[in-house]
Scaffold this motif. Structure first.
Motif, PDB file in Angstrom:
ATOM      1  N   ASN A  54      84.021  26.786  71.291  1.00  0.00           N
ATOM      2  CA  ASN A  54      83.437  25.852  70.330  1.00  0.00           C
ATOM      3  C   ASN A  54      81.941  26.077  70.172  1.00  0.00           C
ATOM      4  O   ASN A  54      81.317  25.529  69.255  1.00  0.00           O
ATOM      5  N   HIS A  55      81.356  26.848  71.078  1.00  0.00           N
ATOM      6  CA  HIS A  55      79.919  27.112  71.050  1.00  0.00           C
ATOM      7  C   HIS A  55      79.630  28.473  70.410  1.00  0.00           C
ATOM      8  O   HIS A  55      80.458  29.389  70.484  1.00  0.00           O
ATOM      9  N   MET A  56      78.454  28.600  69.830  1.00  0.00           N
ATOM     10  CA  MET A  56      78.048  29.876  69.241  1.00  0.00           C
ATOM     11  C   MET A  56      77.877  30.905  70.357  1.00  0.00           C
ATOM     12  O   MET A  56      77.165  30.646  71.330  1.00  0.00           O
ATOM     13  N   PRO A  57      78.538  32.074  70.261  1.00  0.00           N
ATOM     14  CA  PRO A  57      78.353  33.124  71.272  1.00  0.00           C
ATOM     15  C   PRO A  57      76.871  33.469  71.435  1.00  0.00           C
ATOM     16  O   PRO A  57      76.123  33.491  70.457  1.00  0.00           O
ATOM     17  N   ARG A 144      80.205  25.787  64.482  1.00  0.00           N
ATOM     18  CA  ARG A 144      79.173  26.227  65.428  1.00  0.00           C
ATOM     19  C   ARG A 144      77.783  26.100  64.824  1.00  0.00           C
ATOM     20  O   ARG A 144      76.829  25.696  65.493  1.00  0.00           O
ATOM     21  N   LEU A 145      77.662  26.464  63.549  1.00  0.00           N
ATOM     22  CA  LEU A 145      76.365  26.341  62.882  1.00  0.00           C
ATOM     23  C   LEU A 145      75.971  24.868  62.726  1.00  0.00           C
ATOM     24  O   LEU A 145      74.805  24.509  62.907  1.00  0.00           O
ATOM     25  N   LYS A 146      76.926  24.019  62.416  1.00  0.00           N
ATOM     26  CA  LYS A 146      76.648  22.587  62.294  1.00  0.00           C
ATOM     27  C   LYS A 146      76.185  22.023  63.642  1.00  0.00           C
ATOM     28  O   LYS A 146      75.258  21.215  63.705  1.00  0.00           O
ATOM     29  N   ASP A 147      76.827  22.455  64.723  1.00  0.00           N
ATOM     30  CA  ASP A 147      76.445  21.986  66.061  1.00  0.00           C
ATOM     31  C   ASP A 147      75.032  22.438  66.423  1.00  0.00           C
ATOM     32  O   ASP A 147      74.258  21.679  67.010  1.00  0.00           O
ATOM     33  N   MET A 148      74.705  23.690  66.097  1.00  0.00           N
ATOM     34  CA  MET A 148      73.355  24.185  66.368  1.00  0.00           C
ATOM     35  C   MET A 148      72.324  23.381  65.583  1.00  0.00           C
ATOM     36  O   MET A 148      71.275  23.006  66.105  1.00  0.00           O
ATOM     37  N   CYS A 149      72.630  23.106  64.329  1.00  0.00           N
ATOM     38  CA  CYS A 149      71.728  22.353  63.470  1.00  0.00           C
ATOM     39  C   CYS A 149      71.484  20.958  64.058  1.00  0.00           C
ATOM     40  O   CYS A 149      70.337  20.502  64.165  1.00  0.00           O
ATOM     41  N   ALA A 150      72.557  20.295  64.459  1.00  0.00           N
ATOM     42  CA  ALA A 150      72.443  18.953  65.027  1.00  0.00           C
ATOM     43  C   ALA A 150      71.651  18.968  66.329  1.00  0.00           C
ATOM     44  O   ALA A 150      70.889  18.025  66.620  1.00  0.00           O
ATOM     45  N   GLN A 151      71.810  20.033  67.111  1.00  0.00           N
ATOM     46  CA  GLN A 151      71.089  20.126  68.382  1.00  0.00           C
ATOM     47  C   GLN A 151      69.581  20.269  68.148  1.00  0.00           C
ATOM     48  O   GLN A 151      68.772  19.627  68.834  1.00  0.00           O
ATOM     49  N   TYR A 152      69.192  21.081  67.176  1.00  0.00           N
ATOM     50  CA  TYR A 152      67.766  21.234  66.862  1.00  0.00           C
ATOM     51  C   TYR A 152      67.185  19.907  66.374  1.00  0.00           C
ATOM     52  O   TYR A 152      66.101  19.505  66.799  1.00  0.00           O
ATOM     53  N   ALA A 153      67.922  19.247  65.490  1.00  0.00           N
ATOM     54  CA  ALA A 153      67.432  17.978  64.942  1.00  0.00           C
ATOM     55  C   ALA A 153      67.323  16.918  66.040  1.00  0.00           C
ATOM     56  O   ALA A 153      66.342  16.162  66.087  1.00  0.00           O
ATOM     57  N   GLY A 154      68.311  16.877  66.930  1.00  0.00           N
ATOM     58  CA  GLY A 154      68.319  15.860  67.963  1.00  0.00           C
ATOM     59  C   GLY A 154      67.346  16.114  69.092  1.00  0.00           C
ATOM     60  O   GLY A 154      66.644  15.195  69.545  1.00  0.00           O
ATOM     61  N   ASP A 155      67.260  17.362  69.561  1.00  0.00           N
ATOM     62  CA  ASP A 155      66.419  17.674  70.721  1.00  0.00           C
ATOM     63  C   ASP A 155      64.946  17.874  70.361  1.00  0.00           C
ATOM     64  O   ASP A 155      64.060  17.565  71.152  1.00  0.00           O
ATOM     65  N   ILE A 156      64.687  18.420  69.180  1.00  0.00           N
ATOM     66  CA  ILE A 156      63.297  18.683  68.776  1.00  0.00           C
ATOM     67  C   ILE A 156      62.744  17.512  67.957  1.00  0.00           C
ATOM     68  O   ILE A 156      61.601  17.108  68.140  1.00  0.00           O
ATOM     69  N   GLY A 157      63.571  16.990  67.082  1.00  0.00           N
ATOM     70  CA  GLY A 157      63.145  15.868  66.252  1.00  0.00           C
ATOM     71  C   GLY A 157      62.898  16.279  64.812  1.00  0.00           C
ATOM     72  O   GLY A 157      62.283  17.325  64.560  1.00  0.00           O
ATOM     73  N   GLU A 158      63.397  15.461  63.887  1.00  0.00           N
ATOM     74  CA  GLU A 158      63.274  15.787  62.466  1.00  0.00           C
ATOM     75  C   GLU A 158      61.819  15.870  62.019  1.00  0.00           C
ATOM     76  O   GLU A 158      61.424  16.807  61.303  1.00  0.00           O
TER      77      GLU A 158
END
Length: 214
Positions: A54-57, A144-158
């Motif tokens: 489920n994760h990006m390789p 996987r791309l959606k998950d990466m996007c959400a992780q950047y938005a959540g961990d770094i901040g919009e």
């Protein structure tokens, strides 16, 4: 319709079908011989992680990060142009709307492509989109791309992401060439450099002891 036009159209269709049957091999490669040389398109060679995780390789996270950075940049840029009355400055609501729109995208047009034996992500706007090759989309890639996007938005901040865009006009270096979550492309550079140094040391060792292998 002119009968001659119908005949010409039919002949063109037959030629296209014959070309396909002639040059597409059963192993997934498209080849052709001509004055310009040989062209070979290989379908991506996917391992278990590529197909089922489920994760990006790890080897594709740099491409994934760069696609997300490109999407954020284009989103902020498009909205800023519409807000001339505010000199392009986005409010908190505008920023959240852009990030939600990017991360809410389906990413159905993105997938994996084998280029010169290396697996790469590919899709609209990315550098690999125009490189000839067979792209495999769908499956786990959009999620996987959606998950990466959400992780950047959540961990770094919009707002932090927007502030970086406002200051530099680009986000690739900020999101992809740092460390940790923002260092997926840096890790690839380090590995390449380490591999190169190892190769250089091996070459120097062989030159220093040319008779060892005799």
């Amino acid at each position: 319709m002119n009968p001659n036009f119908k005949s010409a159209k039919l002949m063109l269709l037959i030629c296209c079908v014959l070309w396909t049957l002639t040059f597409v091999n059963v192993d997934g490669k498209v080849t052709g011989d001509g004055q310009s040389g040989t062209i070979s398109f290989e379908t991506p060679n996917l391992d278990d992680e590529d197909q089922h995780s489920n994760h990006m390789p790890l080897e594709l996270r740099c491409d994934g990060c760069r696609i997300i950075a490109m999407k954020f940049r284009d989103g902020f840029k498009a909205v800023s142009k519409k807000l001339k009355s505010r000199k392009g400055k986005l409010t908190e609501v505008d920023i959240l709307d852009v990030v939600d729109s990017v991360c809410g995208e389906k990413f159905d047009s993105y997938g994996i492509k084998q280029i010169d034996g290396v697996k790469r992500l590919s899709g609209p706007g990315f550098e690999t989109a125009d490189v000839p090759g067979v792209m495999q989309g769908g499956g786990k890639w959009p999620g996987r791309l959606k998950d990466m996007c959400a992780q950047y938005a959540g961990d770094i901040g919009e707002e932090e992401i927007y502030e970086e865009y406002k200051e530099n006009g680009d986000l690739e270096k900020f999101l992809c060439y740092g460390s940790g979550l923002t260092g997926y492309c840096s890790e690839g550079k380090k590995k390449a450099k380490k591999s190169k140094n190892k190769t250089d040391k091996h070459s120097k060792k062989q030159k220093s002891h040319p008779n060892d292998e005799l």
